[in-house]
Design a protein around this motif. Structure first.
Motif, PDB file in Angstrom:
ATOM      1  N   ASN A   1      20.897  34.862  42.166  1.00 52.76           N
ATOM      2  CA  ASN A   1      21.634  33.733  42.613  1.00 52.76           C
ATOM      3  C   ASN A   1      20.916  32.955  43.616  1.00 52.76           C
ATOM      4  O   ASN A   1      21.524  31.478  44.192  1.00 52.76           O
ATOM      5  CB  ASN A   1      22.920  34.356  43.427  1.00 52.76           C
ATOM      6  CG  ASN A   1      24.097  34.927  42.469  1.00 52.76           C
ATOM      7  OD1 ASN A   1      24.095  34.584  41.497  1.00 52.76           O
ATOM      8  ND2 ASN A   1      24.303  36.175  42.993  1.00 52.76           N
TER       9      ASN A   1
ATOM     10  N   PRO B   1      29.651  34.019  43.851  1.00 58.04           N
ATOM     11  CA  PRO B   1      29.683  32.461  43.400  1.00 58.04           C
ATOM     12  C   PRO B   1      30.947  32.122  42.910  1.00 58.04           C
ATOM     13  O   PRO B   1      31.364  30.939  43.294  1.00 58.04           O
ATOM     14  CB  PRO B   1      28.728  32.493  42.083  1.00 58.04           C
ATOM     15  CG  PRO B   1      27.832  33.555  42.468  1.00 58.04           C
ATOM     16  CD  PRO B   1      28.739  34.841  43.293  1.00 58.04           C
ATOM     17  N   SER B   2      31.981  33.127  42.643  1.00 62.14           N
ATOM     18  CA  SER B   2      33.195  32.519  42.040  1.00 62.14           C
ATOM     19  C   SER B   2      34.132  32.285  43.546  1.00 62.14           C
ATOM     20  O   SER B   2      34.832  31.139  43.462  1.00 62.14           O
ATOM     21  CB  SER B   2      33.930  33.880  41.290  1.00 62.14           C
ATOM     22  OG  SER B   2      33.998  34.903  42.315  1.00 62.14           O
ATOM     23  N   VAL B   3      33.786  32.931  44.460  1.00 63.52           N
ATOM     24  CA  VAL B   3      34.485  32.700  45.719  1.00 63.52           C
ATOM     25  C   VAL B   3      34.195  31.245  46.366  1.00 63.52           C
ATOM     26  O   VAL B   3      34.860  30.471  46.773  1.00 63.52           O
ATOM     27  CB  VAL B   3      34.410  33.586  46.764  1.00 63.52           C
ATOM     28  CG1 VAL B   3      35.070  33.258  48.116  1.00 63.52           C
ATOM     29  CG2 VAL B   3      34.990  35.093  46.236  1.00 63.52           C
TER      30      VAL B   3
ATOM     31  N   ALA C   1      32.791  28.609  44.503  1.00 69.01           N
ATOM     32  CA  ALA C   1      33.387  27.669  43.686  1.00 69.01           C
ATOM     33  C   ALA C   1      34.706  27.319  44.212  1.00 69.01           C
ATOM     34  O   ALA C   1      35.102  26.290  44.051  1.00 69.01           O
ATOM     35  CB  ALA C   1      33.135  28.236  42.131  1.00 69.01           C
ATOM     36  N   GLN C   2      35.627  28.552  44.319  1.00 66.01           N
ATOM     37  CA  GLN C   2      37.116  28.370  44.623  1.00 66.01           C
ATOM     38  C   GLN C   2      37.076  27.321  45.936  1.00 66.01           C
ATOM     39  O   GLN C   2      37.614  26.404  46.179  1.00 66.01           O
ATOM     40  CB  GLN C   2      37.521  29.458  44.797  1.00 66.01           C
ATOM     41  CG  GLN C   2      39.163  29.257  45.041  1.00 66.01           C
ATOM     42  CD  GLN C   2      39.848  28.481  43.942  1.00 66.01           C
ATOM     43  OE1 GLN C   2      39.836  28.716  42.772  1.00 66.01           O
ATOM     44  NE2 GLN C   2      40.560  27.311  44.512  1.00 66.01           N
TER      45      GLN C   2
ATOM     46  N   GLN D   1      36.104  23.858  45.533  1.00 65.83           N
ATOM     47  CA  GLN D   1      37.310  23.124  44.735  1.00 65.83           C
ATOM     48  C   GLN D   1      38.332  22.911  45.814  1.00 65.83           C
ATOM     49  O   GLN D   1      39.088  21.647  45.904  1.00 65.83           O
ATOM     50  CB  GLN D   1      37.885  23.976  43.658  1.00 65.83           C
ATOM     51  CG  GLN D   1      39.277  23.594  42.831  1.00 65.83           C
ATOM     52  CD  GLN D   1      38.573  22.177  42.126  1.00 65.83           C
ATOM     53  OE1 GLN D   1      37.335  22.219  41.601  1.00 65.83           O
ATOM     54  NE2 GLN D   1      39.599  21.396  41.819  1.00 65.83           N
TER      55      GLN D   1
END
Length: 458
Positions: free
Chosen positions: A19, A332-334, A336-337, A340
């Motif tokens: 990452n 990474p998903s957190v 990205a959110q 957003q």
């Protein structure tokens, strides 16, 4: 396509699935080359994931994982240094009782300090990846005996990647592209000019590697110009290939919902100083027309213990304490959110005259308004100067920072609109554009790549 498949050997400590930001540039290049029918062999740590040697880490990309050797002595010395530092730190209330220490004790402590510093300068000379580099060099030569690469591409930092790439190419008599995402000897000259011996040795190694390289690519104009200034004969083979953003430019929703949500996602270290922003935010919240419930500031990522403690202490009994959140590293998903949900992405690039942070390019494509804090004469400031949707402020200019924050509040909260760069504004900074530049350099150094790629695409 008939005949032998042409091969490019990539040497990069950071690579997918790591990452680390440094993994994205070589990973994107490997995907690009594989799509063109080039076999790519990557020697990397792969984020220390359990990956089988010879497996396909990506379509058309062969993985050769190298484990980092044990650093028991170095880690023990680091631990000892921390203990000695804490044991010799005198609490303020006791300082008077120890005001006059014996001269021989001070001398012994000075000698111990000098010896520790000398050890660490030797251990970290070039970097502390030299042991990994030796393993990588042996693996590169071993793989090359069966794969016969046409070209070696090294991506640094860590800077040991450069000498591994150079020695591999030298032994195989093939071209080497030396990619420098960060400066090398210029960092020592800028931050530790008193280390004259280290600087001189580093410059000699750097110059030999550059002389051996078929091409030198740098993400920074400042660094490239410094290299050319010291070695004018390399001008024709030195190119600027910026870091880039992956994918497409996001520009889905310019409606802020009446909120100003500022996000910093990254590490707080070195000169990444959040306090000018926090002070400006405190002054903004003191204005009677500003509603604190409409504002949020989130710092997400690793930070040194010292910085974390300093921020916590600063926030006590301030207006900022109600709007600022400090979060540790997130998946990474957190991230990205959170991006957003943000309306502004914050880039702390102070004190970095020699480079442009890789995050800068991700921010340009985020679909959010960009707030960049850096000196007005920094390369980062020059790069974004003509791009709409990017606000650059010198953190030492409090009045300019106050005005920038007030403007952001007015547009995001009252007008409910943000400004973000469009694709036409930042297309030149895409990863695709960078890969095309790399490709032109590669086929110039190894023309066989061009013919094989043409056959594959046909």
């Amino acid at each position: 396509m008939t005949g032998t498949i042409p091969t490019v050997l990539i040497i990069s400590y950071h690579f997918h699935p790591s990452n680390e930001v440094g993994a994205r540039r070589p990973t994107a290049l490997a995907r690009f080359l594989a799509h063109r029918g080039i076999r790519v062999v990557v020697i990397s740590a792969f984020g220390e994931q359990a990956i089988k040697s010879g497996s396909m880490i990506l379509p058309g990309v062969v993985a050769v994982p190298i484990q980092r050797p044990s650093r028991k002595i170095l880690d023990a010395m680091v631990s000892l240094k921390r203990k000695l530092y804490h044991s010799t730190t005198v609490p303020p209330q006791e300082s008077n009782s120890h005001a006059s220490r014996p001269a021989d004790s001070m001398r012994r402590r000075s000698i111990r300090f000098w010896l520790r510093e000398l050890y660490f300068q030797i251990a970290y000379f070039i970097d502390d990846y030299k042991g990994w580099g030796l393993r990588a060099l042996r693996a590169a030569l071993r793989e090359s005996s069966s794969k016969s690469p046409e070209l070696v591409f090294s991506s640094a930092p860590p800077l040991s990647m450069s000498w591994v790439g150079a020695l591999t190419a030298w032994r195989l008599h093939i071209p080497h592209i030396m990619d420098l995402r960060d400066p090398w000897s210029d960092v020592i000259a800028h931050m530790n000019p008193h280390r004259r011996i280290e600087l001189s040795l580093t410059r000699h190694i750097e110059q030999w590697l550059i002389h051996q390289a078929g091409a030198i690519t740098s993400t920074s104009v400042t660094v490239a110009n410094g290299l050319i200034h010291r070695q004018p004969d390399i001008a024709s083979k030195t190119l600027i290939i910026r870091n880039g953003y992956d994918g497409t430019v996001h520009r889905d929703n310019l409606d802020t919902g009446g909120h100003l949500n500022i996000l910093f996602a990254g590490e707080l270290y070195l000169n990444r100083d959040p306090f000018p922003l926090l002070a400006g935010l405190e002054r903004l919240l003191a204005r009677p027309e500003v509603h604190a419930e409409r504002i949020s500031v989130t710092f997400m990522g690793r930070r040194t213990e010292q910085i974390g403690s300093a921020i916590e202490a600063w926030l006590k009994n301030t207006r900022c304490s109600s709007v600022v959140r400090m979060l540790d590293t997130q998946p990474p998903s957190v991230v990205a959110q959170a991006t957003q949900s943000a309306t502004v992405v914050l880039n702390l690039a102070q004190g970095q005259p020699l480079s442009v942070p890789a995050k800068t390019f991700e921010h340009l494509a985020s679909g959010k308004e960009n707030l960049l804090l850096c000196e007005k004469d920094a390369e980062s400031a020059q790069l974004v100067a003509a791009i709409p949707g990017v606000i650059q402020v010198d953190p030492s200019d409090a009045s300019a920072l106050d005005q920038a924050l007030l403007d952001l509040y007015e547009r995001h909260v009252n007008q409910r609109r943000l400004r973000s760069p469009t694709e036409s504004d930042v297309r030149a900074f895409s990863r695709a554009a960078a890969n095309e530049q790399f490709w032109r350099v590669m086929i110039d150094l190894a023309p066989v790549l061009r013919s094989s790629s043409t056959e594959h695409l046909c």
